[in-house]
Scaffold this active site. Structure first.
Site, short mmCIF file in Angstrom:
data_model
loop_
_atom_site.label_atom_id
_atom_site.label_comp_id
_atom_site.label_asym_id
_atom_site.label_seq_id
_atom_site.Cartn_x
_atom_site.Cartn_y
_atom_site.Cartn_z
N ASN A 89 10.76 -1.00 3.46
CA ASN A 89 10.34 -2.17 4.24
C ASN A 89 9.53 -1.82 5.49
OD1 ASN A 89 10.69 -4.98 5.57
ND2 ASN A 89 11.80 -3.61 6.96
N SER A 141 2.65 -7.08 1.28
CA SER A 141 2.20 -8.20 2.12
C SER A 141 1.27 -9.08 1.29
CB SER A 141 1.43 -7.66 3.33
OG SER A 141 0.76 -8.71 3.99
N TYR A 154 -4.29 -1.65 7.12
CA TYR A 154 -3.09 -2.37 6.67
C TYR A 154 -3.31 -2.91 5.26
CZ TYR A 154 0.84 -5.72 6.93
OH TYR A 154 2.00 -6.44 6.72
N ALA A 156 -5.45 -2.08 2.96
CA ALA A 156 -5.59 -1.02 1.95
C ALA A 156 -4.23 -0.39 1.64
CB ALA A 156 -6.57 0.04 2.44
N LYS A 158 -1.24 -1.76 1.95
CA LYS A 158 -0.34 -2.69 1.24
C LYS A 158 -0.80 -2.89 -0.21
CE LYS A 158 2.66 -3.64 4.52
NZ LYS A 158 4.06 -3.18 4.44
N ILE A 187 5.64 -14.41 8.70
CA ILE A 187 7.09 -14.49 8.93
C ILE A 187 7.37 -14.27 10.42
CG2 ILE A 187 9.35 -13.57 8.21
CD1 ILE A 187 7.64 -14.62 5.84
#
Ligand code: NAI
Length: 270
Positions: A89, A141, A154, A156, A158, A187
């Site tokens: 996570n 994500s 980020y 790339a 994810k 979130i």
């Protein structure tokens, strides 16, 4: 079950805050023992002192320091047995225009969001193969599928984590290990800093979300728990988008306001 007792073990990274913390709470509530990994010693201490403290074993670590992670997994297996569940996570989102995105930013982002997860998987998989119903859940994500400006490292990372999820589902399926991902939308967690206090931003962002609310960490923890549980026994290699419907399309009326042309209907010719 873990190798050491009848109590199953879940390993959760980025467990000191937000989605990770809600996930640990959910697994402890469901009778799991947990190994919680985070770089925030303060956050881990807070978790240890909370009401779920007795159900957790804290392992401070830096997911970006990938060389330490496979040995750490070995230490956890030695102390607690093999995990039935691994939840990758932990993540970071470093915003910058592409011309300002440094090699170091690429390294930190790819290591934390992707290579660190792979190093832990390498360490845990041999033990997980021996357990009934073992599962890995990767927290990717919505950005794995739909990009944002200034988020190259980020997005790339994810997208690659989602690809890794599918590869491992195929590779580990024969060993009975299921591998899935959850793709959260927006979130309410500390990852957004002060953005959540910006009422104008939130008001505008809600126009993009059919369910008309920001997600809660528990919304994602519930999906992680489902994917890790036997209820999802025939599900592997999947990414579940949990974004209040944002990826389903835009509500023009909410985004642009009412327009006559949104109402015009051609009468059928008689
Ligand atoms: P958060 O900031 O509340 O929690 C992230 C946790 O990860 C923190 O406790 C932090 O200390 C830990 N962490 C970060 N880098 C680390 C490292 N190098 N080593 C060890 N621990 C590290 O954030 P949140 O929102 O709970 O994020 C969890 C995951 O969900 C992340 O992978 C994030 O990319 C993903 N996500 C979050 C979304 C959101 O809107 N909150 C949307 C889509 C995905």
């Amino acid at each position: 079950m873990s190798g050491r007792s009848n109590v199953p073990l879940a390993v959760v990274t980025g467990a000191a805050s937000g989605i990770g913390k809600a996930t640990v709470e959910r697994f402890v509530d469901e009778g799991y023992s947990t190994a919680v990994l985070d770089r925030s010693q303060e956050g881990l201490d807070r978790l240890k002192q909370s009401k779920i403290g007795p159900g957790i074993h804290a392992f401070p670590c830096d997911l970006a320091d990938v060389g330490t992670l496979t040995p750490l997994a070995g230490r956890i297996v030695e102390e607690l047995g093999a995990p039935r569940v691994l939840v990758n996570n932990a993540g970071v989102c470093l915003y910058a225009d592409i011309t300002e995105t440094t090699d170091e930013m690429w390294e930190v982002s790819l290591n934390t969001n992707l290579v660190g997860a792979s190093a832990l998987i390498r360490g845990f998989v041999p033990g997980m193969k021996r357990l009934e119903g073992a599962a890995i859940v990767n927290v990717a994500s919505r950005n794995a599928l739909s990009s944002s400006p200034r988020a190259a490292t980020y997005d790339a990372a994810k997208a690659a984590l989602l690809a890794l999820t599918r590869t491992l589902a195929v590779e580990l399926g024969g060993d009975g290990i299921r591998v899935n991902a959850v793709l959260p939308g927006f979130i309410d967690t500390p990852i957004h800093g002060d953005l959540l206090k910006d009422r104008v931003f939130i008001e505008n962002y809600l126009k993009l979300i059919p369910l008309n609310r920001i997600g809660r960490p528990e919304d994602i923890a519930n999906i992680i728990f489902f994917l890790a549980s036997d209820r999802a026994a025939f599900v592997t290699g999947q990414g579940i988008v949990a974004d209040g419907g944002q990826m389903s399309g835009q509500n023009y009326v909410k985004v642009f306001g009412e327009r006559d042309s949104f109402r015009v209907r051609q009468e059928p010719e008689t």
